[in-house]
Design a protein around this motif. Structure first.
Motif, mmCIF file in Angstrom:
data_model
loop_
_atom_site.group_PDB
_atom_site.id
_atom_site.type_symbol
_atom_site.label_atom_id
_atom_site.label_comp_id
_atom_site.label_asym_id
_atom_site.label_seq_id
_atom_site.Cartn_x
_atom_site.Cartn_y
_atom_site.Cartn_z
ATOM 1 N N LEU A 67 0.823 -1.201 0.000
ATOM 2 C CA LEU A 67 0.000 0.000 0.000
ATOM 3 C C LEU A 67 0.868 1.266 0.000
ATOM 4 N N PRO A 68 0.437 2.320 -0.697
ATOM 5 C CA PRO A 68 1.186 3.591 -0.712
ATOM 6 C C PRO A 68 0.872 4.410 0.549
ATOM 7 N N LEU A 69 1.504 4.056 1.652
ATOM 8 C CA LEU A 69 1.180 4.670 2.934
ATOM 9 C C LEU A 69 1.789 6.064 3.045
ATOM 10 N N PRO A 70 1.024 7.041 3.533
ATOM 11 C CA PRO A 70 1.546 8.397 3.712
ATOM 12 C C PRO A 70 2.311 8.517 5.024
ATOM 13 N N ALA A 71 3.001 9.637 5.188
ATOM 14 C CA ALA A 71 3.656 9.919 6.461
ATOM 15 C C ALA A 71 2.600 10.118 7.541
ATOM 16 N N ALA A 72 2.922 9.740 8.755
ATOM 17 C CA ALA A 72 1.973 9.843 9.855
ATOM 18 C C ALA A 72 1.745 11.305 10.241
ATOM 19 N N ASP A 73 0.490 11.637 10.542
ATOM 20 C CA ASP A 73 0.167 12.921 11.148
ATOM 21 C C ASP A 73 -0.966 12.701 12.141
ATOM 22 N N HIS A 74 -1.682 13.757 12.550
ATOM 23 C CA HIS A 74 -2.673 13.609 13.613
ATOM 24 C C HIS A 74 -3.971 12.961 13.145
ATOM 25 N N THR A 75 -4.118 12.713 11.837
ATOM 26 C CA THR A 75 -5.267 11.991 11.302
ATOM 27 C C THR A 75 -4.821 10.596 10.875
ATOM 28 N N PRO A 76 -5.418 9.530 11.422
ATOM 29 C CA PRO A 76 -4.988 8.179 11.030
ATOM 30 C C PRO A 76 -5.333 7.868 9.578
ATOM 31 N N THR A 77 -4.563 6.976 8.983
ATOM 32 C CA THR A 77 -4.857 6.457 7.649
ATOM 33 C C THR A 77 -5.551 5.113 7.803
ATOM 34 N N SER A 78 -6.713 4.957 7.141
ATOM 35 C CA SER A 78 -7.537 3.765 7.344
ATOM 36 C C SER A 78 -7.628 2.919 6.079
ATOM 37 N N TRP A 79 -7.614 1.611 6.289
ATOM 38 C CA TRP A 79 -7.914 0.643 5.218
ATOM 39 C C TRP A 79 -9.311 0.115 5.490
ATOM 40 N N THR A 80 -10.229 0.337 4.555
ATOM 41 C CA THR A 80 -11.640 0.011 4.730
ATOM 42 C C THR A 80 -12.031 -1.082 3.746
ATOM 43 N N LEU A 81 -12.681 -2.107 4.253
ATOM 44 C CA LEU A 81 -13.163 -3.216 3.425
ATOM 45 C C LEU A 81 -14.687 -3.233 3.487
ATOM 46 N N ARG A 82 -15.322 -3.263 2.324
ATOM 47 C CA ARG A 82 -16.778 -3.288 2.237
ATOM 48 C C ARG A 82 -17.241 -4.499 1.435
ATOM 49 N N VAL A 316 -12.690 12.609 15.971
ATOM 50 C CA VAL A 316 -12.559 13.753 15.056
ATOM 51 C C VAL A 316 -11.177 14.382 15.222
ATOM 52 N N THR A 317 -10.425 14.402 14.140
ATOM 53 C CA THR A 317 -9.081 14.991 14.159
ATOM 54 C C THR A 317 -9.029 16.353 13.478
ATOM 55 N N HIS A 318 -10.060 16.669 12.695
ATOM 56 C CA HIS A 318 -10.095 17.934 11.953
ATOM 57 C C HIS A 318 -11.552 18.311 11.721
ATOM 58 N N ALA A 319 -11.888 19.571 12.004
ATOM 59 C CA ALA A 319 -13.242 20.052 11.735
ATOM 60 C C ALA A 319 -13.154 21.498 11.279
ATOM 61 N N ALA A 320 -13.867 21.822 10.215
ATOM 62 C CA ALA A 320 -13.905 23.184 9.680
ATOM 63 C C ALA A 320 -15.328 23.708 9.810
#
Length: 413
Positions: A67-82, A316-320
């Motif tokens: 997987l092309p994983l991004p650098a870690a920050d305050h928002t987690p990266t998720s792998w979702t299976l449906r 919630v890690t980000h809200a506008a």
């Protein structure tokens, strides 16, 4: 939540267990589609070939290794299976219309959240009249936040109360006091915050010490707020909340209540990264999926027949927030720590009326906006349970008083 196919995270959180719960049907009619996403950004998609799982069969699956994983920050990266049904077969022809339909969803975090980057160390100053300024935030001489990015702040304090749910008002299995009775005994419905001190530290940050408590109780919360000026017109806030006194039982929530002046609070548009699209709580989150979502404050409310606590969004890690006058406010949350255990983001609730109004209203039409926007930023919240008709909140969702730490960044748009 009942589903004929379940996809659940296994212990350890690095794999998903796919279970066919059909009694007489295999899963050949379903496609198992996956998505790798970081917030609103979809990084990769694909389809897993699981074959046709027989009735009752299960299989453990893991994210692809490339997987092309991004650098870690305050928002987690998720792998979702449906598990998705795209077309009807003979069994579904009578009802299948308007698909495709998602039958089951499961997620794992493949890149966990890390603390907010570049939290500023200082940048505060004391004015001649004894008040303080920290970037776009203004404080009175005792350390109360009075304005944020030019918008009047009616209140910012620790909160541990919620408008009781129907379950909160009843004793689980009709034994012992209700959660509402316990919370009122500790004065959580009448909390007030007293600022003890406000001063600049050696790094130039504004440090405010406070204690929050209700009347007629020795229990309360001691809080340290550390305010510093961030980059690009932002202000960073680090908060540590420590319960003191002798606590018996649960508390409703623990976090911050930010109350802003806003005449059109119901129309404020909210976009967030976290669980959604609908409400979720510690024991009611199976249908919530991490992703990018948007609503107005009006649509964030869940209209129960009897008004009560509702509308929380977890993780919630980000809200506008976009206001009617064209201004905006962005909230970024680093990992929260509750009782020594880190978790991604905060539990976010926004309302155009107070929890007090929500508590006393008997019918939805009695709730009217009061010219303010109430923003709850919780480290954690008590579960819902089912005490109105059975057992109360189970032990794994009971919120006991414990130290909490939050890190927030507030930025004007």
């Amino acid at each position: 939540m009942f589903a004929p196919v379940r996809i659940d995270a296994v212990d350890g959180g690095d794999a998903l267990l796919v279970r066919n719960r059909y009694a007489f049907r295999h899963t050949a009619h379903l496609a198992f589609e996956w998505t790798l996403a970081h917030g609103a950004d979809v990084l990769a998609t694909g389809v897993l070939d699981l074959g046709a799982l027989a009735p009752g069969e299960s299989r453990e699956v893991r994210p692809p290794v490339d997987l092309p994983l991004p650098a870690a920050d305050h928002t987690p990266t998720s792998w979702t299976l449906r598990a998705v049904q795209h077309a009807a077969d003979d069994l579904d022809a009578s009802w299948f219309e308007g698909g495709p339909w998602t039958v089951a969803t499961g997620q794992v975090a493949v890149v966990p959240a890390v603390p907010l980057a570049d939290v500023a160390p200082g940048g505060a100053r004391e004015e001649a009249d004894g008040s303080y300024v920290v970037g776009p935030a203004r404080f009175d001489e005792v350390g109360n936040l009075v304005a944020l990015h030019g918008r009047r702040v009616a209140e910012l304090r620790v909160d541990a109360w919620r408008a009781p749910t129907d379950n909160d008002r009843r004793s689980g299995m009709w034994v012992g006091p209700s959660d509402e009775a316990v919370w009122k005994e500790h004065g959580l419905h009448l909390l007030a915050e007293r600022k003890i001190s406000a001063a600049l530290d050696a790094d130039g940050a504004l440090v405010v010490e406070a204690r929050t408590a209700g009347p007629r109780t020795r229990n309360g919360f001691r809080t340290t707020y550390v305010w510093s000026s961030g980059a690009a017109g932002s202000v960073d806030l680090r908060v540590r909340i420590v319960p003191d006194g002798r606590w018996d039982g649960s508390i409703a929530r623990l976090g911050l209540l930010l109350t802003l002046d806003e005449a059109a609070a119901e129309d404020v548009a909210v976009s967030w990264l976290g669980l959604g699209p609908d409400e979720s709580y510690a024991d009611s989150a199976k249908a919530a999926v991490a992703g990018a979502w948007s609503h107005t404050v009006r649509d964030l409310q869940t209209r129960y027949t009897h008004p009560q606590e509702n509308g929380a969004r977890r993780g919630v890690t980000h809200a506008a927030l976009a206001f009617a006058d064209g201004s905006s406010l962005t909230l970024d949350a680093g990992p929260t720590v509750y009782g020594g255990v880190p978790r991604a983001g905060v539990e976010l609730s926004l309302r155009p009326w107070s929890d007090r109004a929500l508590d006393v209203a008997a019918h939805p039409h009695e709730l009217t906006p009061d010219g303010k926007l109430y923003v709850h930023l919780d480290a954690a919240q008590h579960g819902l349970g089912s005490a109105a008709c059975g057992p109360g909140v189970l032990p794994n969702a009971v919120l006991r008083p414990a130290p909490a730490e939050l890190t927030l960044r507030l930025t004007a748009g």
